[in-house]
Design a protein around this motif. Structure first.
Motif, mmCIF file in Angstrom:
data_model
loop_
_atom_site.group_PDB
_atom_site.id
_atom_site.type_symbol
_atom_site.label_atom_id
_atom_site.label_comp_id
_atom_site.label_asym_id
_atom_site.label_seq_id
_atom_site.Cartn_x
_atom_site.Cartn_y
_atom_site.Cartn_z
ATOM 1 N N LEU A 317 0.866 -1.239 -0.131
ATOM 2 C CA LEU A 317 0.182 -0.032 -0.042
ATOM 3 C C LEU A 317 0.995 1.314 0.082
ATOM 4 C CD1 LEU A 317 -2.675 -1.144 2.773
ATOM 5 C CD2 LEU A 317 -2.844 -1.184 0.455
ATOM 6 N N VAL A 318 0.517 1.967 -0.864
ATOM 7 C CA VAL A 318 1.335 3.450 -0.923
ATOM 8 C C VAL A 318 0.485 4.662 -0.673
ATOM 9 C CG1 VAL A 318 2.944 4.696 -2.601
ATOM 10 C CG2 VAL A 318 2.805 2.426 -2.675
ATOM 11 N N HIS A 319 0.963 5.558 -0.092
ATOM 12 C CA HIS A 319 -0.008 6.670 0.561
ATOM 13 C C HIS A 319 0.736 8.049 0.196
ATOM 14 C CE1 HIS A 319 -2.741 4.239 2.894
ATOM 15 N NE2 HIS A 319 -1.479 3.441 3.056
ATOM 16 N N GLY A 320 0.335 8.843 -0.531
ATOM 17 C CA GLY A 320 1.037 10.106 -0.972
ATOM 18 C C GLY A 320 1.709 9.921 -2.229
ATOM 19 N N GLU A 321 2.344 10.981 -2.495
ATOM 20 C CA GLU A 321 3.044 11.167 -4.003
ATOM 21 C C GLU A 321 4.396 11.198 -3.741
ATOM 22 O OE1 GLU A 321 1.759 11.098 -7.223
ATOM 23 O OE2 GLU A 321 -0.344 11.199 -6.508
ATOM 24 N N ARG A 356 3.453 -0.866 3.767
ATOM 25 C CA ARG A 356 2.998 0.352 3.816
ATOM 26 C C ARG A 356 4.189 1.228 3.638
ATOM 27 N NH1 ARG A 356 0.023 -2.071 7.822
ATOM 28 N NH2 ARG A 356 -2.355 -2.152 7.380
ATOM 29 N N ALA A 358 4.654 5.257 2.919
ATOM 30 C CA ALA A 358 4.129 6.707 3.032
ATOM 31 C C ALA A 358 5.074 7.859 2.569
ATOM 32 C CB ALA A 358 3.299 6.961 4.380
ATOM 33 N N HIS A 359 4.488 8.630 1.667
ATOM 34 C CA HIS A 359 5.190 9.803 1.324
ATOM 35 C C HIS A 359 4.527 11.114 2.136
ATOM 36 C CE1 HIS A 359 7.391 7.639 -1.692
ATOM 37 N NE2 HIS A 359 6.240 7.081 -2.244
ATOM 38 N N ARG A 360 5.453 11.705 2.926
ATOM 39 C CA ARG A 360 4.868 12.718 3.770
ATOM 40 C C ARG A 360 5.715 13.956 3.650
ATOM 41 N NH1 ARG A 360 4.909 9.446 9.267
ATOM 42 N NH2 ARG A 360 3.184 7.663 8.880
ATOM 43 N N SER A 416 8.568 -0.773 11.633
ATOM 44 C CA SER A 416 8.256 0.544 11.259
ATOM 45 C C SER A 416 9.569 1.286 11.274
ATOM 46 C CB SER A 416 7.406 1.144 12.226
ATOM 47 O OG SER A 416 5.998 0.357 12.279
#
Length: 422
Positions: A317-321, A356, A358-360, A416
């Motif tokens: 799962l990838v979140h963000g660009e 997972r 996540a790009h923040r 994590s």
């Protein structure tokens, strides 16, 4: 430990002499002074109307005082001043003033005793010469002053020069000793730093070797187990698994061979790093990050696909660009996910795994979590040295990130990491 002045295992000079040579010099000067004062004692006894033996004995005692010049220079000068009216102790006075000026006696004492000696010599010379040149008193004064200055000032000036030179040499020697101690300390520290660097290098090499071999060999073991299970039931699948095992084995051998070649090379070491099946093998410095392209976050899909091929139920799962991050950030993120998947193959066969990413703003986070094992799949017996989590933590914290790992409430395990992108 030998005492000061000892040479080649022999005892050093006695009493206050530092070197044996100093003892012999003082004994020689004392002997000459005894001879001089003994002869002058004969003349003094005749002028004073004393027995000759008394004059000689007095001269011997006075002359022998010069032996004490290094120990008590003030006393030697005072004795020379005291016997000046007897026209005795020429060598005693000159050597005493020189020793006094070259010693560590305060300057005011040197000046006072020099003035006293100068005055005493002037008075004695004036009284002894005025009867010979009564017609010219000025000549008597000039002659007396010249003799007084000639017998007093040169030894004092020479003694001051020698004392200053000695103190300078001692200061230079102290500085040289201090520099030698500092160099020795720096050498010890350099050796400690070298030992620390060697230890750090061994740790980094072990981490690189782990990254190169562990993941592929783990997948090979999983595929070998699957091959064993389906060899008779599904020959086509067995052949496919066998081909995968062969490909991964060849890749692992190639990477291991290149790493060993780098370790043997004389240039800057750049160990080979593990790459996905579809990517070429590149080299990495022992600092832990590869030069050049290296593994990137964009290759995580290929890495996850390899685990799916090995039979793992893994979801990504990838979140963000995503964005273009620094090479060390990309490589560390890849390594964390790679090692976490390797641990899932080792310790949680058959468990569902979720990756997972996540790009923040200002950071990138990754998490690999596996559920509990249902017991359907047997463990493959993969060895574990316990260094995988340590290596991940070192990589993440080396970039100023945060690393957390531990069991979950559902009975699984979670890894994590959060990496700053700047």
């Amino acid at each position: 430990m030998t005492s000061t002045g000892e040479v080649e295992g022999r005892a050093g000079p006695p009493l206050w002499w530092v070197r044996r040579r100093d003892l012999w010099v003082d004994l020689t000067l004392g002997g000459l002074s005894v001879v001089e004062c003994g002869w002058e004692g004969v003349l003094f006894a005749r002028e004073a109307g004393l027995p000759t033996a008394a004059g000689v004995l007095f001269g011997i005692v006075v002359g022998a005082v010069l032996v004490l010049r290094r120990r008590w220079p003030i006393a030697v000068v005072l004795v020379g001043i005291a016997v000046a009216p007897a026209s005795m102790g020429f060598l005693l006075g000159v050597a005493g003033l020189y020793t006094l000026a070259s010693s560590e006696v305060p300057r005011r004492i040197i000046a006072t005793l020099t003035s006293m000696s100068l005055a005493a010599t002037f008075v004695v010379m004036y009284l002894r010469t005025r009867g010979d040149v009564e017609a010219d008193p000025t000549l008597v004064v000039v002659l007396s002053g010249f003799v007084a200055v000639a017998l007093t000032v040169p030894p004092v000036l020479f003694g001051l020069y020698i004392g200053a030179r000695r103190r300078l040499m001692e200061s230079l020697q102290e500085r040289a000793d201090s520099l030698e101690r500092e160099l020795s300390l720096l050498a010890d520290r350099a050796e400690e730093r070298a030992e620390w660097a060697r230890t750090e290098e061994r740790t980094r090499i072990a981490r690189e070797m782990h990254d190169v071999v562990a993941h592929r060999v783990s997948l090979m073991v999983v595929h070998a187990a699957a091959l064993e299970a389906v060899a008779l039931k599904d020959p086509a699948r067995a052949a496919k698994n066998a081909a995968l095992v062969g490909d991964m084995g060849r890749q692992a051998l190639t990477e291991l061979r290149e790493m060993l070649g780098v370790l043997r090379s004389a240039g800057k070491p750049k160990p080979v790093v593990a790459r996905p099946a579809a990517a070429p093998v590149t080299a990495a410095p022992f600092g832990g990050f590869e030069d050049g392209p290296g593994p990137t976050i964009g290759e995580l899909e290929v890495l996850v696909g390899q685990s799916r091929t090995a039979g793992m139920a893994v979801e990504m799962l990838v979140h963000g660009e995503g964005a273009a991050y620094a090479a060390e950030v990309e490589q560390t993120a890849y390594r964390v996910v790679q090692e976490a998947l390797t641990n899932c193959h080792k310790h949680a066969p058959g468990a569902r795994v979720v990756v997972r990413l996540a790009h923040r703003d200002g950071e990138v986070a990754m998490q690999v979590e596996n559920g509990p094992c249902d017991g359907t799949f047997a463990e493959h017996g993969l060895p574990s040295g316990g260094n995988g989590l340590v290596g991940m933590r070192e990589r993440v914290m080396g970039l100023g990130g945060v690393f957390v790992s531990g069991p979950t409430d559902e009975g699984g395990y979670k890894v994590s990491a959060v990496l700053p992108v700047r």
